[in-house]
Structure formats: structure tokens, C-alpha cells
Design an enzyme around this catalytic site. Structure first.
Site, PDB file in Angstrom:
ATOM      1  N   HIS A  78       0.850  -1.194   0.000  1.00 59.49           N
ATOM      2  CA  HIS A  78       0.000   0.000   0.000  1.00 59.49           C
ATOM      3  C   HIS A  78       0.887   1.245   0.000  1.00 59.49           C
ATOM      4  CE1 HIS A  78      -3.923  -1.943   1.723  1.00 59.49           C
ATOM      5  NE2 HIS A  78      -3.330  -2.729   0.847  1.00 59.49           N
ATOM      6  N   GLU A  80       1.091   3.879   1.930  1.00 63.65           N
ATOM      7  CA  GLU A  80       1.704   4.262   3.204  1.00 63.65           C
ATOM      8  C   GLU A  80       2.863   3.329   3.563  1.00 63.65           C
ATOM      9  OE1 GLU A  80      -2.715   5.379   3.456  1.00 63.65           O
ATOM     10  OE2 GLU A  80      -1.532   3.722   2.669  1.00 63.65           O
ATOM     11  N   CYS A 108      -5.947   2.420   5.722  1.00 67.27           N
ATOM     12  CA  CYS A 108      -6.652   1.178   6.047  1.00 67.27           C
ATOM     13  C   CYS A 108      -6.104   0.641   7.373  1.00 67.27           C
ATOM     14  CB  CYS A 108      -6.456   0.167   4.921  1.00 67.27           C
ATOM     15  SG  CYS A 108      -4.808  -0.582   4.909  1.00 67.27           S
ATOM     16  N   CYS A 111      -2.311  -0.233   7.211  1.00 67.54           N
ATOM     17  CA  CYS A 111      -1.460   0.954   7.144  1.00 67.54           C
ATOM     18  C   CYS A 111      -1.497   1.728   8.454  1.00 67.54           C
ATOM     19  CB  CYS A 111      -1.883   1.835   5.972  1.00 67.54           C
ATOM     20  SG  CYS A 111      -1.559   1.042   4.379  1.00 67.54           S
TER      21      CYS A 111
END
Length: 181
Positions: A78, A80, A108, A111
Site C-alpha cells: 500500500h 503508506e 486502512c 497501514c
């Protein structure tokens, strides 16, 4: 005369602080724009979903990331997480002390966990989890799974061989040259 001087000084100081606040706000917006640009560029390059992130320290970008889940076949890639990895590598540290993270969307659960482990000073996000859910990126099922008993989760969890697993923890406690984090 002394009162006029003090009033003038206070007015000038207040104006300078206001300008500083505006500058800081403009910087935050600039850095968020950079995170969004990373999201769009990554998406257009077919690297992954529409998410971007940058990490800033002392006014300089020290970490960049965009979603690369589909291009790397890595469900943890992801924006991040990739930005945190980049920043930590550049800082030669596993902590983001004094850093600010700018992400194009509210993080999310995965993250969010990575952010808390990295310990930046602050997080700014653009769109929110409802916006993400509206385009097919819905995290609600994860939040719903967390309070469930292990055997009632959609992916069953079962604890086995705890005593053996605890050996690693015991060795960690006894390790004299460990790096705590």
C-alpha cells in the site's frame, strides 16, 4: 508612546504568526498535492490502486510511495507502507521521529498499524474510508473481524504450540544486545 510601541510590536508579531500559519497551511496543502500526484501517477502506470503517500521531515520529502499491490503481487504494498519503507531506508532508522505523513486517503487498518509502529509526529489524509469504499476499497470487513473470536472470523485462526513459540520471547527478554523498539 510606550503603549503605541507595544501595540505596534504586538500587531506586527500577530501578523507574522498569521503569515507563518498560512505558510504552514500552504505547505500542508502542497505536500498533500504531492501525495495525490503519486496516487495518480502510480494508477496511470498500472502499478496499483489510486493511493499515494509522502513523508516529510524538516520541510523535505524523505519518503515516497504509491500503491503497488497489483504490479508487485504484494498485498502489503500500500502507499503508506511503501512510503514508510522508503523513508526509513533514507533515514537509516525504523522510526519516523519528527516526520509528517501525507496520504491521499485515510489509512486502512494495515497501514494504520504500520503508521503507529513507525511513530510519525502527525498524519494528514485527503479522502476518507467512505470515499474509498464508494469506489470498491472497503475496509469495514476488517474492522468487523477484529472483535470476533478466532474461530468465528471469516479466515479461522487457531493457536497451536504456544509453549514452543514462547521460547523466542524468553530468549528476547534475556538478549543483552537487543535493539528495543
Amino acid at each position: 508612546m510606550c503603549n503605541n510601541f507595544n501595540k505596534k510590536f504586538i500587531d506586527e508579531a500577530a501578523k507574522a504568526l498569521q503569515n507563518e500559519d498560512n505558510f504552514i497551511t500552504e505547505n500542508h496543502e502542497h505536500f498533500m498535492d504531492e501525495a495525490v500526484k503519486r496516487a495518480i501517477k502510480g494508477m496511470q502506470n498500472n502499478e496499483g490502486g489510486p493511493f499515494g503517500c509522502i513523508i516529510v521531515k524538516d520541510g523535505k520529502i524523505i519518503g515516497k510511495g504509491n500503491n503497488k499491490v497489483t504490479s508487485t503481487n504484494d498485498p502489503t504494498a500500500h502507499a503508506e507502507v511503501t512510503a514508510i519503507r522508503d523513508a526509513c531506508k533514507n533515514l537509516k532508522s525504523f522510526q519516523l521521529d519528527g516526520c509528517i505523513l501525507y496520504t491521499s486517503c485515510e489509512p486502512c487498518p494495515m497501514c494504520l498499524g504500520a503508521i503507529y509502529w513507525a511513530r510519525p509526529e502527525k498524519v494528514f489524509f485527503g479522502s476518507n474510508k467512505t470515499d474509498a469504499a464508494n469506489i470498491g476499497f472497503d475496509d469495514a470487513f476488517i474492522y468487523n473481524e477484529l472483535p470476533l473470536d478466532y474461530n468465528k472470523r471469516s479466515i479461522p485462526f487457531e493457536q497451536i504450540n504456544r509453549n514452543n513459540a514462547l521460547k523466542a520471547f524468553q530468549l528476547w527478554q534475556e538478549k543483552e544486545d537487543k535493539t528495543a523498539y
